[in-house]
Write a protein that holds these residues in place. Structure first.
Motif, mmCIF file in Angstrom:
data_model
loop_
_atom_site.group_PDB
_atom_site.id
_atom_site.type_symbol
_atom_site.label_atom_id
_atom_site.label_comp_id
_atom_site.label_asym_id
_atom_site.label_seq_id
_atom_site.Cartn_x
_atom_site.Cartn_y
_atom_site.Cartn_z
ATOM 1 N N PRO A 213 1.071 44.901 136.238
ATOM 2 C CA PRO A 213 1.629 45.686 135.127
ATOM 3 C C PRO A 213 2.122 47.086 135.532
ATOM 4 O O PRO A 213 3.114 47.561 134.991
ATOM 5 N N HIS A 214 1.452 47.754 136.450
ATOM 6 C CA HIS A 214 1.874 49.105 136.870
ATOM 7 C C HIS A 214 2.408 49.092 138.299
ATOM 8 O O HIS A 214 2.173 50.022 139.074
ATOM 9 N N HIS A 215 3.161 48.070 138.637
ATOM 10 C CA HIS A 215 3.715 47.952 139.991
ATOM 11 C C HIS A 215 4.507 49.210 140.393
ATOM 12 O O HIS A 215 5.285 49.748 139.604
ATOM 13 N N LEU A 230 11.072 46.225 133.376
ATOM 14 C CA LEU A 230 11.516 47.621 133.465
ATOM 15 C C LEU A 230 10.708 48.409 132.441
ATOM 16 O O LEU A 230 10.797 48.143 131.232
ATOM 17 N N ASP A 231 9.887 49.340 132.897
ATOM 18 C CA ASP A 231 9.015 50.127 132.008
ATOM 19 C C ASP A 231 9.180 51.581 132.420
ATOM 20 O O ASP A 231 8.816 51.960 133.527
ATOM 21 N N PHE A 232 9.746 52.396 131.536
ATOM 22 C CA PHE A 232 10.127 53.739 131.971
ATOM 23 C C PHE A 232 10.088 54.726 130.816
ATOM 24 O O PHE A 232 10.106 54.338 129.644
ATOM 25 N N VAL A 312 1.612 60.802 127.464
ATOM 26 C CA VAL A 312 2.153 59.445 127.374
ATOM 27 C C VAL A 312 1.067 58.460 126.922
ATOM 28 O O VAL A 312 1.381 57.452 126.294
ATOM 29 N N HIS A 313 -0.183 58.764 127.188
ATOM 30 C CA HIS A 313 -1.297 57.954 126.676
ATOM 31 C C HIS A 313 -2.242 58.889 125.929
ATOM 32 O O HIS A 313 -2.806 59.808 126.540
ATOM 33 N N GLU A 314 -2.403 58.710 124.647
ATOM 34 C CA GLU A 314 -3.333 59.520 123.857
ATOM 35 C C GLU A 314 -3.775 58.690 122.660
ATOM 36 O O GLU A 314 -3.343 57.552 122.498
ATOM 37 N N ILE A 334 3.515 49.459 121.166
ATOM 38 C CA ILE A 334 3.055 48.068 121.008
ATOM 39 C C ILE A 334 3.654 47.337 122.205
ATOM 40 O O ILE A 334 4.881 47.230 122.308
ATOM 41 N N GLU A 335 2.790 46.903 123.129
ATOM 42 C CA GLU A 335 3.296 46.412 124.414
ATOM 43 C C GLU A 335 2.489 45.260 124.995
ATOM 44 O O GLU A 335 1.915 45.379 126.077
ATOM 45 N N PRO A 336 2.465 44.127 124.288
ATOM 46 C CA PRO A 336 1.790 42.978 124.889
ATOM 47 C C PRO A 336 2.542 42.467 126.129
ATOM 48 O O PRO A 336 3.742 42.733 126.278
HETATM 49 ZN ZN ZN Z 1 1.314 51.063 131.177
#
Ligand code: ZN
Ligand code: ZN
Ligand code: ZN
Length: 373
Positions: A213-215, A230-232, A312-314, A334-336
């Motif tokens: 997931p966090h490649h 693609l996660d940005f 970004v994470h809270e 929301i990110e399954p």
């Molecule tokens: Zn993540």
């Protein structure tokens, strides 16, 4: 959206008042935060994270005090929330912790410290205040920060729109024949071109790398037939974007279509659950049920979502065990995902704002499986 629209003014005085009131309600003598998103939230001060102590002290009923290295004073005074603060400088060679104990008095009963205060500062303070009970400020501040006002939601929406545009730009270029690292660099440029001040992360995970997931994007060359995650995201007006889309380079195989369809359905079910008044745990469950029923439960290896704002994470988290109801003003991902080790991965992520009128997606890039060159 015009990228150079003015950044809305935030109500720092109101935020400081609410933090003081929340401290009083929790029976705290004060809340002390160091450099980071808490300080940005309360004072608009994006201070450099250095070994010299910068600390904002909020006490019930008192004027908030910002303790800063004297050389940072000019910058601190330019912060949009500075007018609400008493600024106390210290010079190199002084003991900044003495300043803090002078402000707090010799025996504050309970002091909450920001979750991101450096341990070096915390341990020094604990040495000076042996009778004080220290605790994390998270429960006090995270609740305030998690309820976004209209100005904050507007910035998150602008960041989301800019991230959508970066996705359109990268898919338009095509991915085949390029390395993950090249695509990641290009994505970072698009994020900034589309209005972000900074590009903060660009995950490009192709083929079997998509199962991580966090490649970290590497030298792998993307080929026809690959699925690419693609996660940005970046920052706009201090507020974060975070989007994930999974694309197929060339026509996808049937299995890829079917896994993508399941993830999309899981994402949609969690979205509908938050509209129906779910807790964080129930929203996570709504997505997980879809994936488990399809037989991929073990391949969904993370929580369904995280709050987003200056960090970004809270809070709030869409995760098993979070039994607090989501409330208007909460903004979260929301990110399954489904991760098939050695083969490929699929994740779909939007930022969603929960408003009085219901949930609103801040990302509008298509959630269909996009085929790119
Ligand atoms: Zn993540
Ligand atoms: Zn993401
Ligand atoms: Zn995310």
């Amino acid at each position: 959206m015009v990228p150079d629209d003015p950044i809305p003014q935030h109500d720092f005085a109101g935020r400081l008042d609410r933090a003081g009131a929340a401290a009083a309600e929790s029976g705290l003598s004060g809340v002390l935060v160091g450099v980071g998103p808490d300080l940005e939230y309360l004072a608009g001060y994006a201070a450099p994270a250095l070994e010299r102590l910068t600390a904002l002290i909020v006490r019930p009923g008192g004027t908030p005090v910002l303790v800063v290295p004297e050389l940072e004073r000019p910058r601190a005074m330019e912060a949009p929330g500075a007018a609400n603060l008493e600024i106390v400088g210290w010079v190199d060679g002084d003991d900044p912790y003495e300043q803090v104990t002078r402000i707090l008095g010799s025996s504050p009963g309970r002091l909450a410290v920001g979750d991101q205060l450096w341990s070096a500062h915390l341990l020094a303070l604990q040495g000076r205040l042996p009778g004080t009970a220290f605790e994390v400020a998270g429960p006090v501040l995270a609740t305030l920060r998690a309820r976004k006002d209209a100005g904050e939601i507007a910035l998150l929406a602008r960041a989301g729109t800019a991230a959508d545009a970066a996705f359109a730009a990268i898919t338009g270029e095509g991915l085949g024949g390029r390395t993950e690292r090249q695509v990641a660099a290009s994505l970072a440029e698009h994020l900034v071109e589309e209005g972000h001040e900074t590009a903060d992360f660009t995950i490009v995970a192709s083929g079997p790398n998509g199962a991580s997931p966090h490649h970290e994007p590497g030298a792998r060359r993307i080929e026809t037939g690959d699925v690419v995650v693609l996660d940005f995201g970046g920052r706009l007006g201090g507020y974060c974007s975070d989007i994930t889309r999974t694309v197929s380079v060339g026509e996808p195989q049937e299995e890829i279509r079917s896994v993508h369809h399941i993830v999309r359905e899981a994402q949609q079910q969690a979205f509908e659950a938050v509209g129906a008044g779910a807790t964080g745990a129930e929203a996570d469950r709504a997505a997980r049920d879809v994936i488990e029923r399809a037989g991929f439960g073990e391949a969904f290896v993370h929580r369904t979502g995280h709050g987003i704002g200056l960090d970004v994470h809270e809070d709030p988290y869409l995760v098993a065990g979070n039994d607090r109801p989501l409330v208007a003003g909460n903004c979260f991902s929301i990110e399954p995902g489904i991760y098939l080790v050695g083969r490929f991965g699929v994740r779909i992520e939007d930022i969603v704002a929960l408003t009085e009128e219901g949930p609103r997606r801040l990302n509008e890039a298509t959630r269909e499986l996009v085929t790119v060159d």
